[in-house]
Scaffold this motif. Structure first.
Motif, mmCIF file in Angstrom:
data_model
loop_
_atom_site.group_PDB
_atom_site.id
_atom_site.type_symbol
_atom_site.label_atom_id
_atom_site.label_comp_id
_atom_site.label_asym_id
_atom_site.label_seq_id
_atom_site.Cartn_x
_atom_site.Cartn_y
_atom_site.Cartn_z
ATOM 1 N N GLU A 185 0.828 -1.204 0.000
ATOM 2 C CA GLU A 185 0.000 0.000 0.000
ATOM 3 C C GLU A 185 0.864 1.257 0.000
ATOM 4 O O GLU A 185 0.500 2.277 -0.594
ATOM 5 N N ASP A 186 2.019 1.184 0.682
ATOM 6 C CA ASP A 186 2.927 2.331 0.713
ATOM 7 C C ASP A 186 3.492 2.618 -0.673
ATOM 8 O O ASP A 186 3.601 3.772 -1.081
ATOM 9 N N VAL A 187 3.841 1.563 -1.391
ATOM 10 C CA VAL A 187 4.369 1.737 -2.746
ATOM 11 C C VAL A 187 3.288 2.321 -3.645
ATOM 12 O O VAL A 187 3.554 3.230 -4.445
ATOM 13 N N ARG A 188 2.080 1.824 -3.513
ATOM 14 C CA ARG A 188 0.977 2.365 -4.322
ATOM 15 C C ARG A 188 0.721 3.841 -4.001
ATOM 16 O O ARG A 188 0.429 4.639 -4.888
ATOM 17 N N TYR A 189 0.846 4.195 -2.729
ATOM 18 C CA TYR A 189 0.637 5.589 -2.316
ATOM 19 C C TYR A 189 1.696 6.498 -2.935
ATOM 20 O O TYR A 189 1.376 7.562 -3.473
ATOM 21 N N VAL A 190 2.957 6.079 -2.878
ATOM 22 C CA VAL A 190 4.035 6.871 -3.474
ATOM 23 C C VAL A 190 3.841 6.966 -4.979
ATOM 24 O O VAL A 190 4.024 8.032 -5.580
ATOM 25 N N ALA A 191 3.435 5.880 -5.605
ATOM 26 C CA ALA A 191 3.183 5.893 -7.047
ATOM 27 C C ALA A 191 2.048 6.859 -7.383
ATOM 28 O O ALA A 191 2.117 7.585 -8.372
ATOM 29 N N GLU A 192 1.028 6.877 -6.556
ATOM 30 C CA GLU A 192 -0.089 7.795 -6.783
ATOM 31 C C GLU A 192 0.361 9.246 -6.662
ATOM 32 O O GLU A 192 -0.022 10.097 -7.466
ATOM 33 N N LEU A 193 1.212 9.535 -5.677
ATOM 34 C CA LEU A 193 1.735 10.890 -5.524
ATOM 35 C C LEU A 193 2.544 11.318 -6.745
ATOM 36 O O LEU A 193 2.555 12.491 -7.114
ATOM 37 N N ALA A 194 3.224 10.349 -7.369
ATOM 38 C CA ALA A 194 4.038 10.639 -8.552
ATOM 39 C C ALA A 194 3.242 10.479 -9.846
ATOM 40 O O ALA A 194 3.815 10.595 -10.921
ATOM 41 N N HIS A 195 1.961 10.233 -9.724
ATOM 42 C CA HIS A 195 1.083 10.035 -10.881
ATOM 43 C C HIS A 195 1.567 8.892 -11.771
ATOM 44 O O HIS A 195 1.618 9.008 -12.996
ATOM 45 N N LEU A 196 1.947 7.780 -11.127
ATOM 46 C CA LEU A 196 2.397 6.590 -11.841
ATOM 47 C C LEU A 196 1.350 5.491 -11.695
ATOM 48 O O LEU A 196 0.770 5.322 -10.622
ATOM 49 N N GLU A 197 1.139 4.785 -12.764
ATOM 50 C CA GLU A 197 0.261 3.615 -12.718
ATOM 51 C C GLU A 197 1.139 2.379 -12.751
ATOM 52 O O GLU A 197 1.755 2.083 -13.778
#
Length: 68
Positions: free
Chosen positions: A6-18
């Motif tokens: 979930e932490d990785v997904r959160y960081v990816a979301e902040l960076a606008h990465l899918e």
């Protein structure tokens, strides 16, 4: 630091990465090791280290800034 997917997904979301599920699993240990290293750096005593100055010209003299 024990990160979760979930932490990785959160960081990816902040960076606008899918990220795909495979990418999340791939980046989890990498991000965790980076944060562990940063934690080690935070433990260093830097009281005797002078702050670094910004290495750049003043805006009017900076050759990397184009007039347009």
């Amino acid at each position: 630091m024990a990160l979760k997917e979930e932490d990785v997904r959160y960081v990816a979301e902040l960076a606008h990465l899918e990220l795909t599920e495979e990418e999340v699993k791939k980046f989890l240990p990498q991000l965790d090791s980076i944060l562990e290293y940063m934690q080690k750096l935070n433990e260093l005593d830097t009281t005797q280290v002078e702050p670094m100055a910004q290495v750049a010209y003043p805006a009017s003299a900076n050759p990397s800034i184009r007039p347009d």
